[in-house]
Design a protein around this motif. Structure first.
Motif, PDB file in Angstrom:
ATOM      1  N   VAL A 219      12.678   4.428  -8.046  1.00  0.00           N
ATOM      2  CA  VAL A 219      12.643   4.443  -6.484  1.00  0.00           C
ATOM      3  C   VAL A 219      11.449   3.581  -6.131  1.00  0.00           C
ATOM      4  O   VAL A 219      11.539   2.740  -5.361  1.00  0.00           O
ATOM      5  CB  VAL A 219      12.884   5.857  -6.090  1.00  0.00           C
ATOM      6  CG1 VAL A 219      12.632   5.708  -4.550  1.00  0.00           C
ATOM      7  CG2 VAL A 219      13.971   6.416  -6.551  1.00  0.00           C
ATOM      8  N   LEU A 220      10.397   3.786  -6.330  1.00  0.00           N
ATOM      9  CA  LEU A 220       9.148   3.072  -5.907  1.00  0.00           C
ATOM     10  C   LEU A 220       9.117   1.657  -6.295  1.00  0.00           C
ATOM     11  O   LEU A 220       8.904   0.673  -5.696  1.00  0.00           O
ATOM     12  CB  LEU A 220       7.775   3.727  -6.455  1.00  0.00           C
ATOM     13  CG  LEU A 220       7.459   5.044  -6.002  1.00  0.00           C
ATOM     14  CD1 LEU A 220       6.454   5.819  -6.590  1.00  0.00           C
ATOM     15  CD2 LEU A 220       7.363   4.926  -4.367  1.00  0.00           C
ATOM     16  N   LYS A 221       9.708   1.350  -7.609  1.00  0.00           N
ATOM     17  CA  LYS A 221       9.820   0.010  -8.005  1.00  0.00           C
ATOM     18  C   LYS A 221      10.785  -0.841  -7.082  1.00  0.00           C
ATOM     19  O   LYS A 221      10.475  -1.972  -6.552  1.00  0.00           O
ATOM     20  CB  LYS A 221      10.517  -0.095  -9.312  1.00  0.00           C
ATOM     21  CG  LYS A 221      10.532  -1.459 -10.028  1.00  0.00           C
ATOM     22  CD  LYS A 221      11.040  -1.247 -11.438  1.00  0.00           C
ATOM     23  CE  LYS A 221      11.261  -2.848 -12.033  1.00  0.00           C
ATOM     24  NZ  LYS A 221      12.425  -3.587 -11.477  1.00  0.00           N
ATOM     25  N   ASN A 222      11.721  -0.189  -6.721  1.00  0.00           N
ATOM     26  CA  ASN A 222      12.727  -0.693  -5.832  1.00  0.00           C
ATOM     27  C   ASN A 222      12.406  -0.878  -4.388  1.00  0.00           C
ATOM     28  O   ASN A 222      12.372  -1.999  -3.502  1.00  0.00           O
ATOM     29  CB  ASN A 222      14.130   0.024  -5.671  1.00  0.00           C
ATOM     30  CG  ASN A 222      14.984   0.119  -6.898  1.00  0.00           C
ATOM     31  OD1 ASN A 222      14.867  -1.000  -7.507  1.00  0.00           O
ATOM     32  ND2 ASN A 222      15.733   1.013  -7.097  1.00  0.00           N
TER      33      ASN A 222
ATOM     34  N   GLN B 286       0.964  -1.297   0.204  1.00  0.00           N
ATOM     35  CA  GLN B 286       0.097   0.220  -0.124  1.00  0.00           C
ATOM     36  C   GLN B 286       0.877   1.189  -0.133  1.00  0.00           C
ATOM     37  O   GLN B 286       1.941   1.206   0.809  1.00  0.00           O
ATOM     38  CB  GLN B 286      -0.953  -0.002   1.245  1.00  0.00           C
ATOM     39  CG  GLN B 286      -1.856   1.200   1.356  1.00  0.00           C
ATOM     40  CD  GLN B 286      -2.798   1.075   2.527  1.00  0.00           C
ATOM     41  OE1 GLN B 286      -2.831  -0.131   3.153  1.00  0.00           O
ATOM     42  NE2 GLN B 286      -3.329   2.159   2.750  1.00  0.00           N
ATOM     43  N   MET B 287       0.604   2.104  -0.830  1.00  0.00           N
ATOM     44  CA  MET B 287       1.373   3.380  -0.992  1.00  0.00           C
ATOM     45  C   MET B 287       0.594   4.564  -0.631  1.00  0.00           C
ATOM     46  O   MET B 287      -0.560   4.775  -0.856  1.00  0.00           O
ATOM     47  CB  MET B 287       1.798   3.713  -2.409  1.00  0.00           C
ATOM     48  CG  MET B 287       2.742   2.625  -3.115  1.00  0.00           C
ATOM     49  SD  MET B 287       3.161   2.963  -4.722  1.00  0.00           S
ATOM     50  CE  MET B 287       1.842   2.718  -5.817  1.00  0.00           C
TER      51      MET B 287
ATOM     52  N   ILE C 276       4.420   1.842   1.917  1.00  0.00           N
ATOM     53  CA  ILE C 276       5.348   2.802   1.579  1.00  0.00           C
ATOM     54  C   ILE C 276       4.723   4.145   1.830  1.00  0.00           C
ATOM     55  O   ILE C 276       3.590   4.408   1.310  1.00  0.00           O
ATOM     56  CB  ILE C 276       5.650   2.736   0.215  1.00  0.00           C
ATOM     57  CG1 ILE C 276       6.322   1.278  -0.185  1.00  0.00           C
ATOM     58  CG2 ILE C 276       6.660   3.995  -0.462  1.00  0.00           C
ATOM     59  CD1 ILE C 276       6.555   1.097  -1.770  1.00  0.00           C
ATOM     60  N   GLU C 277       5.695   5.109   2.572  1.00  0.00           N
ATOM     61  CA  GLU C 277       4.992   6.266   3.160  1.00  0.00           C
ATOM     62  C   GLU C 277       5.823   7.274   2.169  1.00  0.00           C
ATOM     63  O   GLU C 277       6.993   7.301   2.118  1.00  0.00           O
ATOM     64  CB  GLU C 277       5.148   6.527   4.495  1.00  0.00           C
ATOM     65  CG  GLU C 277       4.718   5.598   5.488  1.00  0.00           C
ATOM     66  CD  GLU C 277       3.041   5.639   5.487  1.00  0.00           C
ATOM     67  OE1 GLU C 277       2.668   6.917   5.105  1.00  0.00           O
ATOM     68  OE2 GLU C 277       2.413   4.906   5.834  1.00  0.00           O
ATOM     69  N   ILE C 278       5.059   8.044   1.452  1.00  0.00           N
ATOM     70  CA  ILE C 278       5.575   9.244   0.716  1.00  0.00           C
ATOM     71  C   ILE C 278       5.117  10.530   1.059  1.00  0.00           C
ATOM     72  O   ILE C 278       4.053  10.752   0.964  1.00  0.00           O
ATOM     73  CB  ILE C 278       5.055   8.999  -0.926  1.00  0.00           C
ATOM     74  CG1 ILE C 278       5.561   7.476  -1.277  1.00  0.00           C
ATOM     75  CG2 ILE C 278       5.816   9.844  -1.725  1.00  0.00           C
ATOM     76  CD1 ILE C 278       4.722   6.949  -2.450  1.00  0.00           C
ATOM     77  N   ALA C 279       6.263  11.362   1.701  1.00  0.00           N
ATOM     78  CA  ALA C 279       5.896  12.511   2.124  1.00  0.00           C
ATOM     79  C   ALA C 279       6.522  13.748   1.395  1.00  0.00           C
ATOM     80  O   ALA C 279       7.659  13.622   1.058  1.00  0.00           O
ATOM     81  CB  ALA C 279       6.326  12.728   3.524  1.00  0.00           C
ATOM     82  N   ILE C 280       5.961  14.865   0.838  1.00  0.00           N
ATOM     83  CA  ILE C 280       6.432  15.930   0.191  1.00  0.00           C
ATOM     84  C   ILE C 280       6.196  17.120   0.993  1.00  0.00           C
ATOM     85  O   ILE C 280       5.127  17.462   1.346  1.00  0.00           O
ATOM     86  CB  ILE C 280       5.417  16.201  -1.186  1.00  0.00           C
ATOM     87  CG1 ILE C 280       5.488  14.712  -1.962  1.00  0.00           C
ATOM     88  CG2 ILE C 280       6.276  17.232  -1.974  1.00  0.00           C
ATOM     89  CD1 ILE C 280       4.678  14.870  -3.023  1.00  0.00           C
ATOM     90  N   SER C 281       7.280  17.966   1.273  1.00  0.00           N
ATOM     91  CA  SER C 281       7.350  19.068   1.982  1.00  0.00           C
ATOM     92  C   SER C 281       8.474  19.945   1.422  1.00  0.00           C
ATOM     93  O   SER C 281       9.378  19.735   0.752  1.00  0.00           O
ATOM     94  CB  SER C 281       7.746  18.813   3.444  1.00  0.00           C
ATOM     95  OG  SER C 281       8.992  18.143   3.644  1.00  0.00           O
TER      96      SER C 281
END
Length: 605
Positions: free
Chosen positions: A508-511, A482-483, A522-527
């Motif tokens: 990067v996400l594939k790896n 889950q992304m 997978i936690e993806i944070a943009i700041s």
């Protein structure tokens, strides 16, 4: 009946007023009869003594044995007609604590003049008593401090000395106080320093402020001139405004400063020999480090190093070489050859350096040896960059060759394999999978080696990443991953080549997905970061990367996956660097990996 009621009301009114007075006064009040039985107490009595009204009314006054003896004497004096006004007494509370009071005693007489009761008023004097005791104790401490102080202390009034402690007598060379007390302060000052008194001490005395520290010369009784550092403080001495002079003998320090100045002139020649970091040592003990040496060793002052062994600042692996060179350098007139060593800084970090040495003063019993140090950190970085560049160059040349030599045959092979699959030939599907893998590797090589003219346009990074997530969702579902995307708005736009940035996030996400074969998140944070940078942090729950292999991540042909080539992340690094950004990786084995991508915002955004 009316007259009787009025009299009762008047009595009740007087009792009410009396009761109010007793309970509102700040003093403790209690009434006892001639037998010592308590008749009445006010609230302040309860607070001060700790006994409640119900506990004492109708009972003898609770007193300590010594208090009872003293109270009996006072009672007898009052009964005999003696007037007792105020006495100071020490009382004991119910909880055993003591307090001090001023006690006022007034007898109550009947119409025949006989004493029928006694009114006792107590005022709590504990705070005052404590303050007096503290003042007395403070004065005694100050007296002992002054008398026993190792520093000379002199007090004078109108330029005449009225007090000198034992240390001051020793400083002046006096055996008895009478040799100093009563003498003018000017008698012991050097003639050239006399003008300092009226300009400095007296002026500050009028202002009631401390004087600044001053260096002065004193003349002892034996005629010797000594140096002192003094500070004048206005005080009251025996009720008279006076000046207290606090002195410190600086004679030895002056001599040491003179000797130090000579050594500094001697060492100044050493500083001119080389712009490199240098150290001086005698018998392996450091006596000098120049500014560049202090900086290299990550210190702040030379005193941090002087007096310590030179071996403390080198790797133990170099001790044998250092000791051998210390012996040989004394026998040579030239610099010892530069050799590589590991320098140990103040923070225990090891730095690659080149070291040479020369004997500076061989004629002394303990020769001084100069060590010249060259920091090799930048050179080592350059060599590492050249090594990595060579790898990239080889990979690029190989990529170009592979692209031309393999791509066309692969196309033909795949076409014939598809024809064979239509005829249901065995193992064709397996062969097609392997041919597709070869095609993927060839495309990776092409992406790495092919020169590309980048056309940057303003883009919304969160929007690009959302598009990538949509594209990667099928593979995530396949791995039960889950992304989750978290955007801390507002986010500025970036100038980029959109397809290349998408390629970075896809790789990067594939790896990250493939690192979790059992599923996970997978936690993806943009700041936004400071200095106009946008950071994307991608955290997976995979197996992590061992520390000894983490620094090799991104090199060509290095991969942790069985079928990996190591080219994907290398291409990502190249794309991000072309966008003036950077990629950093942190990982903990069995916990996961955190990858951070920083990209600059568009100008004016």
């Amino acid at each position: 009946m009316t007259l009787k009621s009025n009299l009762m009301s008047e009595v009740q009114y007087k009792l009410l007023v009396l009761n109010s007075f007793l309970n509102l006064t700040s003093d403790a009040v209690y009434i006892i009869d001639i037998n010592g039985i308590v008749l009445e107490v006010n609230k302040k009595f309860e607070e001060l003594h700790g006994w409640s009204r119900d506990e004492v009314i109708g009972n003898p006054m609770p007193l300590m044995p010594e208090e009872l003896v003293e109270a009996t004497k006072v009672f007898e004096r009052i009964v005999n007609g003696e007037e007792v006004t105020v006495i100071e007494a020490k009382k004991c509370r119910k909880d055993g604590r003591f307090f001090f009071t001023d006690v006022s005693i007034s007898p109550v007489h009947d119409e025949n003049g006989n004493v029928i009761a006694i009114v006792v008023i107590e005022r709590d004097m504990s705070d005052k008593k404590m303050a007096e005791e503290q003042l007395k104790e403070s004065e005694e401490r100050y007296r002992v401090l002054v008398e026993c102080s190792p520093e000379p202390i002199i007090v004078y009034q109108d330029s005449v000395i009225v007090f000198a402690n034992p240390s001051a007598l020793r400083l002046i060379g006096a055996l008895h106080p009478e040799q100093v007390i009563g003498e003018p302060i000017s008698k012991f000052l050097h003639p050239e320093d006399l003008d300092k008194l009226p300009k400095d001490i007296y002026a500050r005395l009028r202002d009631g402020t401390l004087s600044e520290r001053a260096e002065e010369r004193l003349i002892r009784l034996d005629g010797e001139v000594i140096y002192v550092e003094s500070i004048a403080v206005p005080i009251d001495f025996q009720g008279v405004r006076s000046v207290q002079l606090l002195c410190r003998d600086m004679t030895d320090r002056k001599r040491a400063e003179t000797e130090l100045a000579y050594k500094e002139r001697e060492f100044s020649r050493v500083l001119k020999l080389s712009p490199e970091p240098i150290m001086l040592h005698q018998g392996g003990i450091i006596v000098f480090v120049n500014d560049m040496g202090i900086k290299l060793l990550k210190g702040s002052t030379m005193e941090e190093f002087v007096g310590k062994s030179i071996l403390n600042y080198f790797s133990p692996n170099d001790y044998t070489v250092i000791l051998d060179r210390m012996t040989r350098v004394v026998q040579s007139d030239d610099y010892m050859e530069f050799i590589e060593m590991k320098l140990k800084c103040q923070d225990d970090q090891l730095v690659d350096v080149e070291v040479s040495s020369i004997c500076m003063h061989r004629d002394k019993s303990n020769p001084i040896i100069q060590i010249v140090i060259r920091d090799l950190t930048e050179r080592k970085k350059t060599e590492e960059m050249i090594r990595r560049s060579d790898k990239l160059s080889v990979a690029g040349e190989l990529a170009a060759g592979v692209a031309h030599e393999i791509r066309n045959p692969l196309t033909a092979l795949r076409g014939f394999m598809q024809l064979l699959r239509d005829k249901k030939t065995d193992y064709v599907d397996i062969m097609l999978v392997e041919i597709d893998r070869i095609s993927y590797i060839v495309n990776e090589f092409l992406g790495m080696a092919k020169p590309q003219a980048l056309t940057f346009i303003a883009c919304d990074l969160p929007e690009l990443i959302e598009q990538v997530l949509v594209f990667m969702q099928p593979q995530a579902i396949l791995y039960n991953v889950q992304m989750n995307l978290n955007i801390q708005f507002p986010i500025s736009s970036i100038e980029c080549e959109p397809n290349q940035i998408k390629q970075v996030y896809m790789n990067v996400l594939k790896n990250a997905i493939e690192s979790m074969p059992q599923g996970g998140q997978i936690e993806i944070a943009i700041s936004m970061k400071n200095e106009g940078m946008i950071m994307t942090r991608i955290i997976d729950q995979g197996g992590g990367i061992p520390e000894d292999r983490l620094e090799k991540i991104g090199e060509p042909f290095f991969s942790l996956k069985e079928s990996g080539t190591g080219l994907g992340l290398m291409v990502c690094n190249r794309i991000v660097e072309a966008h003036k950004g950077k990629i950093t990786i942190q990982s903990v084995v069995n916990e996961g990996t955190t990858l951070e991508i920083e990209l600059p915002t568009a100008k004016g955004s």
